[in-house]
Design a protein around this motif. Structure first.
Motif, PDB file in Angstrom:
ATOM      1  N   ASN A 395       0.755  -1.264   0.128  1.00  0.00           N
ATOM      2  CA  ASN A 395       0.139  -0.010   0.069  1.00  0.00           C
ATOM      3  C   ASN A 395       0.943   1.261   0.056  1.00  0.00           C
ATOM      4  O   ASN A 395       0.654   2.170  -0.591  1.00  0.00           O
ATOM      5  CB  ASN A 395      -0.871   0.026   1.155  1.00  0.00           C
ATOM      6  CG  ASN A 395      -2.188  -0.748   1.162  1.00  0.00           C
ATOM      7  OD1 ASN A 395      -2.253  -1.361  -0.017  1.00  0.00           O
ATOM      8  ND2 ASN A 395      -2.891  -1.072   2.190  1.00  0.00           N
ATOM      9  N   TYR A 399       0.258   3.547  -2.987  1.00  0.00           N
ATOM     10  CA  TYR A 399      -0.591   4.895  -2.814  1.00  0.00           C
ATOM     11  C   TYR A 399       0.797   6.260  -2.566  1.00  0.00           C
ATOM     12  O   TYR A 399       0.657   6.654  -1.606  1.00  0.00           O
ATOM     13  CB  TYR A 399      -1.460   4.778  -1.712  1.00  0.00           C
ATOM     14  CG  TYR A 399      -2.247   3.958  -2.174  1.00  0.00           C
ATOM     15  CD1 TYR A 399      -3.158   3.817  -2.948  1.00  0.00           C
ATOM     16  CD2 TYR A 399      -2.536   2.435  -1.262  1.00  0.00           C
ATOM     17  CE1 TYR A 399      -4.324   2.950  -3.359  1.00  0.00           C
ATOM     18  CE2 TYR A 399      -3.294   1.644  -1.716  1.00  0.00           C
ATOM     19  CZ  TYR A 399      -4.313   1.407  -2.375  1.00  0.00           C
ATOM     20  OH  TYR A 399      -5.149   0.619  -2.905  1.00  0.00           O
ATOM     21  N   ASP A 423       5.182   6.295   4.788  1.00  0.00           N
ATOM     22  CA  ASP A 423       5.507   6.769   3.350  1.00  0.00           C
ATOM     23  C   ASP A 423       5.317   8.021   3.493  1.00  0.00           C
ATOM     24  O   ASP A 423       4.655   8.607   4.262  1.00  0.00           O
ATOM     25  CB  ASP A 423       4.766   5.880   2.481  1.00  0.00           C
ATOM     26  CG  ASP A 423       3.142   6.322   2.667  1.00  0.00           C
ATOM     27  OD1 ASP A 423       2.910   7.288   2.570  1.00  0.00           O
ATOM     28  OD2 ASP A 423       2.441   5.339   3.313  1.00  0.00           O
ATOM     29  N   LEU A 436     -11.265   3.526   6.730  1.00  0.00           N
ATOM     30  CA  LEU A 436     -10.031   2.612   5.780  1.00  0.00           C
ATOM     31  C   LEU A 436     -10.277   0.928   6.268  1.00  0.00           C
ATOM     32  O   LEU A 436      -9.956   0.350   5.417  1.00  0.00           O
ATOM     33  CB  LEU A 436      -8.654   3.030   6.622  1.00  0.00           C
ATOM     34  CG  LEU A 436      -8.045   3.954   5.879  1.00  0.00           C
ATOM     35  CD1 LEU A 436      -6.706   4.300   6.342  1.00  0.00           C
ATOM     36  CD2 LEU A 436      -7.939   3.557   4.118  1.00  0.00           C
ATOM     37  N   ARG A 442     -12.255   1.298  -0.201  1.00  0.00           N
ATOM     38  CA  ARG A 442     -11.207   2.142  -0.975  1.00  0.00           C
ATOM     39  C   ARG A 442     -11.384   3.623  -0.697  1.00  0.00           C
ATOM     40  O   ARG A 442     -12.509   4.049  -1.086  1.00  0.00           O
ATOM     41  CB  ARG A 442     -10.933   1.534  -2.433  1.00  0.00           C
ATOM     42  CG  ARG A 442     -11.198   0.024  -2.552  1.00  0.00           C
ATOM     43  CD  ARG A 442     -10.151  -0.470  -3.724  1.00  0.00           C
ATOM     44  NE  ARG A 442      -9.147  -0.056  -4.045  1.00  0.00           N
ATOM     45  CZ  ARG A 442      -8.432   0.094  -5.065  1.00  0.00           C
ATOM     46  NH1 ARG A 442      -9.100   0.041  -6.142  1.00  0.00           N
ATOM     47  NH2 ARG A 442      -7.051   0.248  -4.955  1.00  0.00           N
ATOM     48  N   VAL A 443     -10.424   4.352  -0.509  1.00  0.00           N
ATOM     49  CA  VAL A 443     -10.520   5.890  -0.443  1.00  0.00           C
ATOM     50  C   VAL A 443      -9.597   6.580  -1.248  1.00  0.00           C
ATOM     51  O   VAL A 443      -8.661   5.802  -1.821  1.00  0.00           O
ATOM     52  CB  VAL A 443     -10.335   6.177   1.091  1.00  0.00           C
ATOM     53  CG1 VAL A 443     -11.540   5.583   1.980  1.00  0.00           C
ATOM     54  CG2 VAL A 443      -8.960   6.000   1.583  1.00  0.00           C
ATOM     55  N   THR A 453      -8.216  -4.379  -3.994  1.00  0.00           N
ATOM     56  CA  THR A 453      -9.714  -4.813  -3.476  1.00  0.00           C
ATOM     57  C   THR A 453     -10.218  -4.327  -2.458  1.00  0.00           C
ATOM     58  O   THR A 453     -11.399  -4.383  -2.183  1.00  0.00           O
ATOM     59  CB  THR A 453      -9.489  -6.309  -3.181  1.00  0.00           C
ATOM     60  OG1 THR A 453      -8.439  -6.501  -2.276  1.00  0.00           O
ATOM     61  CG2 THR A 453      -8.756  -7.201  -4.402  1.00  0.00           C
ATOM     62  N   GLY A 454      -9.510  -3.486  -1.460  1.00  0.00           N
ATOM     63  CA  GLY A 454     -10.178  -2.806  -0.418  1.00  0.00           C
ATOM     64  C   GLY A 454     -10.322  -3.888   0.767  1.00  0.00           C
ATOM     65  O   GLY A 454     -11.419  -3.683   1.738  1.00  0.00           O
ATOM     66  N   LEU A 457      -6.638  -4.322   4.663  1.00  0.00           N
ATOM     67  CA  LEU A 457      -6.281  -3.644   5.716  1.00  0.00           C
ATOM     68  C   LEU A 457      -7.526  -4.127   6.772  1.00  0.00           C
ATOM     69  O   LEU A 457      -7.079  -4.615   7.811  1.00  0.00           O
ATOM     70  CB  LEU A 457      -6.803  -1.985   5.714  1.00  0.00           C
ATOM     71  CG  LEU A 457      -5.470  -1.308   5.015  1.00  0.00           C
ATOM     72  CD1 LEU A 457      -5.861   0.215   4.899  1.00  0.00           C
ATOM     73  CD2 LEU A 457      -4.308  -1.429   6.031  1.00  0.00           C
TER      74      LEU A 457
HETATM   75  P1  ADP Z   1      -6.462  -1.989  -1.364  1.00  0.00           P
HETATM   76  O1  ADP Z   1      -5.252  -1.477  -1.446  1.00  0.00           O
HETATM   77  O2  ADP Z   1      -6.504  -3.412  -1.972  1.00  0.00           O
HETATM   78  O3  ADP Z   1      -7.386  -1.270  -1.997  1.00  0.00           O
HETATM   79  P2  ADP Z   1      -6.736  -2.022   1.554  1.00  0.00           P
HETATM   80  O4  ADP Z   1      -7.768  -2.320   2.430  1.00  0.00           O
HETATM   81  O5  ADP Z   1      -4.932  -2.609   1.606  1.00  0.00           O
HETATM   82  O6  ADP Z   1      -7.068  -2.598  -0.025  1.00  0.00           O
HETATM   83  O7  ADP Z   1      -6.749  -0.320   1.499  1.00  0.00           O
HETATM   84  C1  ADP Z   1      -7.716   0.267   1.692  1.00  0.00           C
HETATM   85  C2  ADP Z   1      -7.658   1.522   1.019  1.00  0.00           C
HETATM   86  O8  ADP Z   1      -6.663   2.474   1.891  1.00  0.00           O
HETATM   87  C3  ADP Z   1      -6.725   1.744  -0.111  1.00  0.00           C
HETATM   88  O9  ADP Z   1      -7.574   1.579  -1.264  1.00  0.00           O
HETATM   89  C4  ADP Z   1      -6.210   2.987  -0.166  1.00  0.00           C
HETATM   90  O10 ADP Z   1      -7.264   3.994  -0.716  1.00  0.00           O
HETATM   91  C5  ADP Z   1      -6.143   3.367   1.283  1.00  0.00           C
HETATM   92  N1  ADP Z   1      -4.553   3.216   1.820  1.00  0.00           N
HETATM   93  C6  ADP Z   1      -3.930   2.044   2.288  1.00  0.00           C
HETATM   94  N2  ADP Z   1      -2.739   2.436   2.746  1.00  0.00           N
HETATM   95  C7  ADP Z   1      -2.370   3.505   2.081  1.00  0.00           C
HETATM   96  C8  ADP Z   1      -1.390   4.396   2.161  1.00  0.00           C
HETATM   97  N3  ADP Z   1      -0.206   4.329   2.672  1.00  0.00           N
HETATM   98  N4  ADP Z   1      -1.374   5.692   1.580  1.00  0.00           N
HETATM   99  C9  ADP Z   1      -2.828   6.180   1.113  1.00  0.00           C
HETATM  100  N5  ADP Z   1      -3.880   5.415   1.032  1.00  0.00           N
HETATM  101  C10 ADP Z   1      -3.563   4.193   1.529  1.00  0.00           C
END
Ligand code: ADP
Length: 635
Positions: A395, A399, A423, A436, A442-443, A453-454, A457
């Motif tokens: 991630n 991102y 990061d 989150l 997903r955001v 896939t969202g 986390l």
């Molecule tokens: P995925 O990465 O498969 O979409 P995750 O559950 O791992 O699913 O992450 C959910 C959401 O959190 C991501 O779609 C992203 O929008 C946000 N996100 C996660 N990690 C970061 C990060 N390090 N910086 C910015 N946004 C993040």
């Protein structure tokens, strides 16, 4: 009755005072006003059989009435005396006497006035009794009071209602009949009987029981000692109808069982489906990777190379999605088995960084040198810890922005050890941070550009919590994020496992023969092709367990790689049969399976497999295992 006597009776009936008329010789009561009956508490018929001396009980009264009997006829006003009531209580009164002659009979009319003080006490007592009775009647509990011998002393209407006791039965006042009527309604009469007997003998203890009636109703019964002036004077039984509550609880349990079985069915379905899907997907990915590699050096095949790349990327995405959905379903159904051990974090972290390096290159993100303490051991499931760290690291890379940075550090915290993946990428707003950890959430703006896939986390947080840890985030838009995992401290151990070995090392392999047993044609072809690229290896393959055993007996390979489920017999059966044969007993076996659970891993090692590897297999790991398992057999 003569006319005079009749008039006298009528007048007496209208009288509002306590008036008693007696025969002055026999001292027998001849008439009493309604107020006398009410206040003194005797039935009118009872009074007619009593002498006045039965009511007037002071010693002075005795001598006074003896005088009267002997012919003394005084007319007295307002003299004090004592009267004995039907309930044995003695009250203070003031009385006036009037001698009368009626139809030749010598009579004395006694007018009795209860002193005001006495009246107030009596009225207060009466009021209290009425309030007590009203309270008893207004409660939703059925109440029955027994004396110390178990005789029924009292009960409220609610008790009779709860037990549906008929008026006839109640009027009878027969304790035994009433008790039999109660017990007959209970589904388990013997238990009811035993409980009542135990309660009556319980002295100062409380007792409790729940009864199901033939009608389907459920009654909760309690019994407590009735205590007056520190003495146990009886026992109070209270009964409550809890049918609705019990039914609601049963409905809730039934709904929970139904939901659990639906969830189990969903997990079973997902796990079955994902197994079915993963096998062909692994073949697609494997062959596409081989095709991609074959095109690498030939400019003419650039177009095919790109096509292979797209196949690998799309199929990998699909495989990830399947795996993540399955993981989440398993964790939700409480089906994930964790193998929590003390782990050295260093090799785990280094492995993860190695695995995400190519992703970092792809996104043009720089991986910082990890900040790791010398000795840091956590209590965790190794495979799942890697899964969490890989999720956070990928991630942080995805991102991010070109030339952005990702750092991983491990430091001590109150809980044990804290892993921080930091990061300087796009960051997350406060409102998005709240969403989150939801599933499929997903955001941010990058969600449309970056594959995901969202689920990662949500799953990682659940995993951290299952390991008695926590996962959280701090972030600021356009500045970057810090995702952290805290886990309990582990015990320091003295060995290093395979995890510590860098997967990138190109290993020298022994010249040896490897037999691969796998019923799925694609998977078989994939591993065969991959192994044949190493000139040191001679590769044999069999599409069934029995053929594999025959080939092993004939060719004596240096290593056997077997799938778990192989059409005719399982990998375990192959192992058992070869181990039972002295000629093949020493050939090491490796299980290569798509199952992947910690439980299956453990089971395979316990059964005698020397290694367990997961599909899709990482070739460096497979080569490493071959090197480790075959070398020891060389002279
Ligand atoms: P995925 O990465 O498969 O979409 P995750 O559950 O791992 O699913 O992450 C959910 C959401 O959190 C991501 O779609 C992203 O929008 C946000 N996100 C996660 N990690 C970061 C990060 N390090 N910086 C910015 N946004 C993040």
């Amino acid at each position: 009755m003569t006319v005079n006597k009749m008039y006298a009776a009528i007048l007496l009936g209208l009288c509002d005072d306590i008036v008693i008329v007696i025969n002055s010789e026999s001292l027998l009561i001849k008439a009493a006003s309604p107020a006398a009956v009410r206040w003194l508490g005797y039935e009118s018929s009872q009074l007619m059989q009593m002498q006045i001396t039965d009511l007037e009980c002071a010693l002075t009264d005795y001598f006074f009435w003896e005088d009267i009997r002997n012919g003394n006829r005084p007319n007295l006003q307002g003299i004090a005396g004592l009267y004995k009531l039907a309930n044995e209580e003695v009250i203070n009164v003031e009385k006036s006497l009037q001698t009368l002659e009626c139809d030749g009979e010598s009579l004395i009319a006694i007018k009795v006035r209860i002193t005001e003080e006495q009246k107030t006490v009596a009225e207060a007592l009466e009021r209290n009794a009425a309030v007590l009775r009203a309270t008893l009647e207004s409660t939703s509990y059925g109440i029955l009071v027994c004396d110390v011998d178990g005789h029924i002393a009292n009960m409220n209407r609610r008790f009779a209602e709860l037990w549906e006791l008929s008026d006839t039965l109640l009027q009878k006042g027969d304790d035994k009949a009433l008790y039999a009527a109660l017990v007959a309604q209970v589904v388990d009469p013997q238990r009811a009987d035993e409980w009542v007997v135990a309660s009556l003998g319980a002295r100062d203890r409380d007792t409790f029981e729940v009864f199901t009636l033939h009608s389907g109703r459920v009654l909760e019964a309690r019994s407590q000692p009735q205590i007056a002036q520190d003495q146990v004077i009886g026992r109070v039984f209270t009964v409550e109808d809890v049918t609705v509550r019990v039914q609601a609880q049963r409905d809730l349990e039934a709904a929970r069982d139904k939901a659990e079985s639906a969830s189990r069915a969903k997990t079973d379905f997902l796990s079955h489906m994902s197994h079915e899907l993963r096998t062909p997907l692994n073949a697609i990915i494997g062959f596409a990777q081989l095709g991609h590699q074959d095109c690498a050096d030939l400019a003419a095949h650039a177009e095919y190379k790109e096509k292979f790349r797209i196949i690998v990327s799309a199929a990998t995405h699909l495989l990830n999605l399947i795996n993540e959905v399955l993981n989440l379903a398993q964790v939700e159904a409480g089906k994930i088995e964790l193998r929590i051990v003390s782990l050295d974090v260093k090799p785990v972290v280094q492995d993860c960084l190695t695995l995400v390096q190519s992703l970092a290159d792809k996104y043009d993100v720089i991986l910082g040198i990890p900040d790791l303490p010398e000795q840091a051991w956590v209590k965790a499931d190794g495979m799942r810890l890697k899964q969490m760290l890989l999720n956070l690291l990928s991630n942080a890379i995805k991102y991010n922005k070109p030339k952005g940075h990702v750092w991983l550090s491990v430091s001590a915290c109150d809980r044990g050890w804290r892993f921080a993946v930091i990061d300087d990428g796009i960051g997350i707003s406060i409102s998005d941070q709240a969403k989150l950890f939801g599933e499929f959430s997903r955001v941010g703006r990058k969600q449309w550009q970056v594959e995901g896939t969202g689920i990662g986390l949500a799953f990682s947080r659940k995993l951290a919590q299952l390991m008695q840890g926590e996962l959280g985030v701090t972030s600021a838009p356009e500045q970057g994020s810090c995702f952290w995992i805290e886990l309990p401290k582990g015990d320091v151990q003295q060995f290093e496992g395979l995890d510590a070995v860098s997967l990138k090392t190109e290993l020298a392999l022994p010249v040896c023969t490897v037999l691969y047993i796998e019923d799925d044609a694609f998977s078989r072809k994939l591993i065969e092709t991959a192994l044949r690229r190493r000139p040191e290896l001679t590769v044999l393959s069999a599409e069934s367990g029995r053929k594999g055993i025959a080939l092993a007996r004939e060719k004596h390979p240096d290593l056997i790689i077997s799938d778990h489920h192989i059409g005719d017999i399982s990998g375990y059966e192959v192992l058992a049969q070869l181990a039972a044969d002295p000629a093949t007993r020493s050939i090491p076996m490796l299980m290569l399976s798509a199952g992947g659970s910690a439980e299956e891993h453990q089971q395979a090692l316990q059964a005698g497999f020397r290694r367990y590897l997961n599909k899709p297999v990482q070739l460096p790991l497979l080569f490493r295992a071959i090197a480790e398992l075959v070398y020891p057999r060389l002279p």
